[in-house]
Design an enzyme around this catalytic site. Structure first.
Site, PDB file in Angstrom:
ATOM      1  N   TYR A  94      29.951  39.486  33.553  1.00 58.47           N
ATOM      2  CA  TYR A  94      29.983  40.215  34.824  1.00 58.47           C
ATOM      3  C   TYR A  94      30.685  41.550  34.648  1.00 58.47           C
ATOM      4  O   TYR A  94      31.420  41.763  33.679  1.00 58.47           O
ATOM      5  CB  TYR A  94      30.670  39.395  35.923  1.00 58.47           C
ATOM      6  CG  TYR A  94      32.155  39.173  35.729  1.00 58.47           C
ATOM      7  CD1 TYR A  94      33.090  40.126  36.137  1.00 58.47           C
ATOM      8  CD2 TYR A  94      32.639  37.993  35.156  1.00 58.47           C
ATOM      9  CE1 TYR A  94      34.451  39.918  35.972  1.00 58.47           C
ATOM     10  CE2 TYR A  94      33.995  37.773  34.987  1.00 58.47           C
ATOM     11  CZ  TYR A  94      34.896  38.738  35.391  1.00 58.47           C
ATOM     12  OH  TYR A  94      36.247  38.536  35.219  1.00 58.47           O
ATOM     13  N   CYS A  95      30.450  42.462  35.602  1.00 55.19           N
ATOM     14  CA  CYS A  95      31.214  43.707  35.697  1.00 55.19           C
ATOM     15  C   CYS A  95      31.815  43.757  37.102  1.00 55.19           C
ATOM     16  O   CYS A  95      32.035  42.716  37.715  1.00 55.19           O
ATOM     17  CB  CYS A  95      30.353  44.926  35.373  1.00 55.19           C
ATOM     18  SG  CYS A  95      28.963  45.189  36.505  1.00 55.19           S
ATOM     19  N   PHE A  96      32.085  44.943  37.622  1.00 53.92           N
ATOM     20  CA  PHE A  96      32.777  44.990  38.914  1.00 53.92           C
ATOM     21  C   PHE A  96      31.890  44.534  40.065  1.00 53.92           C
ATOM     22  O   PHE A  96      32.273  43.673  40.855  1.00 53.92           O
ATOM     23  CB  PHE A  96      33.316  46.399  39.186  1.00 53.92           C
ATOM     24  CG  PHE A  96      34.098  46.474  40.477  1.00 53.92           C
ATOM     25  CD1 PHE A  96      35.273  45.761  40.634  1.00 53.92           C
ATOM     26  CD2 PHE A  96      33.642  47.239  41.549  1.00 53.92           C
ATOM     27  CE1 PHE A  96      35.990  45.803  41.825  1.00 53.92           C
ATOM     28  CE2 PHE A  96      34.345  47.292  42.739  1.00 53.92           C
ATOM     29  CZ  PHE A  96      35.524  46.577  42.881  1.00 53.92           C
ATOM     30  N   TYR A 123      32.585  40.897  39.791  1.00 51.48           N
ATOM     31  CA  TYR A 123      33.974  40.560  40.109  1.00 51.48           C
ATOM     32  C   TYR A 123      34.241  40.639  41.606  1.00 51.48           C
ATOM     33  O   TYR A 123      34.900  39.767  42.181  1.00 51.48           O
ATOM     34  CB  TYR A 123      34.922  41.507  39.360  1.00 51.48           C
ATOM     35  CG  TYR A 123      36.353  41.374  39.819  1.00 51.48           C
ATOM     36  CD1 TYR A 123      37.178  40.386  39.306  1.00 51.48           C
ATOM     37  CD2 TYR A 123      36.877  42.222  40.805  1.00 51.48           C
ATOM     38  CE1 TYR A 123      38.485  40.238  39.742  1.00 51.48           C
ATOM     39  CE2 TYR A 123      38.175  42.081  41.248  1.00 51.48           C
ATOM     40  CZ  TYR A 123      38.977  41.090  40.720  1.00 51.48           C
ATOM     41  OH  TYR A 123      40.261  40.945  41.170  1.00 51.48           O
TER      42      TYR A 123
END
Length: 366
Positions: A94-96, A123
């Protein structure tokens, strides 16, 4: 390959391995337990791309990102992602926000022959889910607060209950002026995330009544979430009791013997003892004003003598002197005052055996 997922509940309940593609500076501010940070861009690269995005737009920022992360740098990062994917075949990345960064990592992995799923929403969506989980638990579940004088062994009781929430354990701090451990505390967001996951797992196991220790708003540097702390102020209480002698021995065990061993394990024999002694004296100094000058000096002298003897011979007997003084002259009067003001909320009082039996029976009835 598993499908991309937005089933945040399953991810946290099953402790699914996750790879965080955000920059280290983002990761350090808050993440999830057990997650590994393997960023697409480091902090400097992220800053440059962010500035480019503001000044020239998305296309230019994407182009700059590819220029910054290319060649050997790209190869090293892709190899690290491949290693994670192979070690954690059931994991996710995952990223932000679940956008360009995680999509890029996913695409580069696919180019290298590895199909790996990502968390939709990233996130931010998982963090929102956990905040909602915390709110729902406080709103929908009942809470019992465990109180008692310093050294009665409240944490010992909590560890024997399946429906306890150990705020001090999650915060890695014992809660008092002497509560710092040899290792640091989690970031505030990490503390909240760990707490929410603990509540999520307990509710999934059918637990709807929680026992928490009577804490101030701050557990070291970690803030107990406001709505939880406010709820705790009106909850029924159970008061744990023990003899003065037993409490002195328990504090000697926890705050001298065990804490010293923690420091030595982390820092080695010589440096560890020095840092332990420094921490103990600093903790006493933190309550200097509340103790008053004369009493602080007397207890400080006792503590210093005890530390010197411990370093010389390994004996810890002299520590009982300052512990007895601190309990009898400072903590006990303070807790007695607090108990008087909370008396109407106390529905049961007893020793460890009695309190454990009462809390277990109470949890079965509700």
């Amino acid at each position: 390959m598993a499908d991309n997922s937005s089933d945040y509940r399953a991810l946290f309940l099953n402790d699914v391995p996750m790879m965080d593609a955000r920059a280290p500076v983002e990761f350090s501010k808050g993440a999830f337990p057990g997650v590994i940070n393997l960023p697409l861009m480091n902090d400097i690269e992220r800053q440059k791309v962010g500035t480019c995005y503001k000044q020239h737009g998305q296309d230019a920022a994407i182009q700059l990102g590819h220029q910054l992360v290319c060649g050997q740098v790209k190869d090293e990062r892709v190899n690290a992602w491949i290693e994670f994917a192979k070690a954690n075949p059931d994991g996710y990345l995952y990223c932000f926000r679940g956008g360009l960064r995680s999509q890029t990592v996913q695409r580069w992995l696919k180019d290298a022959g590895v199909d790996y799923p990502r968390v939709l929403g990233g996130y931010k969506a998982m963090r929102t889910f956990l905040l909602d989980t915390l709110h729902e638990a406080v709103s929908e579940c009942s809470i019992v607060v465990l109180g008692g004088m310093t050294g009665t062994g409240k944490t010992e009781v909590l560890t024997q209950l399946r429906n306890s929430v150990d705020l001090e354990g999650i915060a890695n701090h014992r809660g008092s002026s002497f509560g710092k451990r040899a290792t640091g505390q989690p970031a505030q967001i990490d503390f909240e995330n760990r707490l929410a996951i603990d509540l999520l797992k307990k509710r999934a196991a059918g637990i709807e009544q929680f026992v928490v220790e009577d804490e101030s708003r701050l557990v070291g540097s970690c803030n107990v979430p406001l709505e939880l702390h406010q709820a705790m102020q009106g909850c029924p209480m159970v008061w744990l009791e023990d003899s003065f002698e037993n409490r002195v021995e328990r504090i000697l065990e926890d705050y001298v013997i065990n804490l010293c061993a923690e420091f030595i394990t982390v820092k080695g024999e010589e440096q560890g003892f020095g840092l332990f002694a420094e921490r103990l004296l600093q903790s006493l100094n933190n309550i200097h004003k509340r103790l008053g000058g004369e009493r602080h000096q007397r207890l400080s002298d006792l503590m210093q003598a005890a530390l010197e003897e411990q370093q010389r011979s390994g004996a810890v007997d002299l520590h009982r002197g300052w512990i007895e003084g601190l309990l009898g002259e400072y903590y006990d009067p303070m807790y007695a005052y607090q108990r008087e003001h909370k008396a109407a909320r106390i529905e049961f009082a007893g020793d460890q055996t009695q309190v454990l039996a009462y809390l277990r029976e109470r949890s079965e009835q509700r």
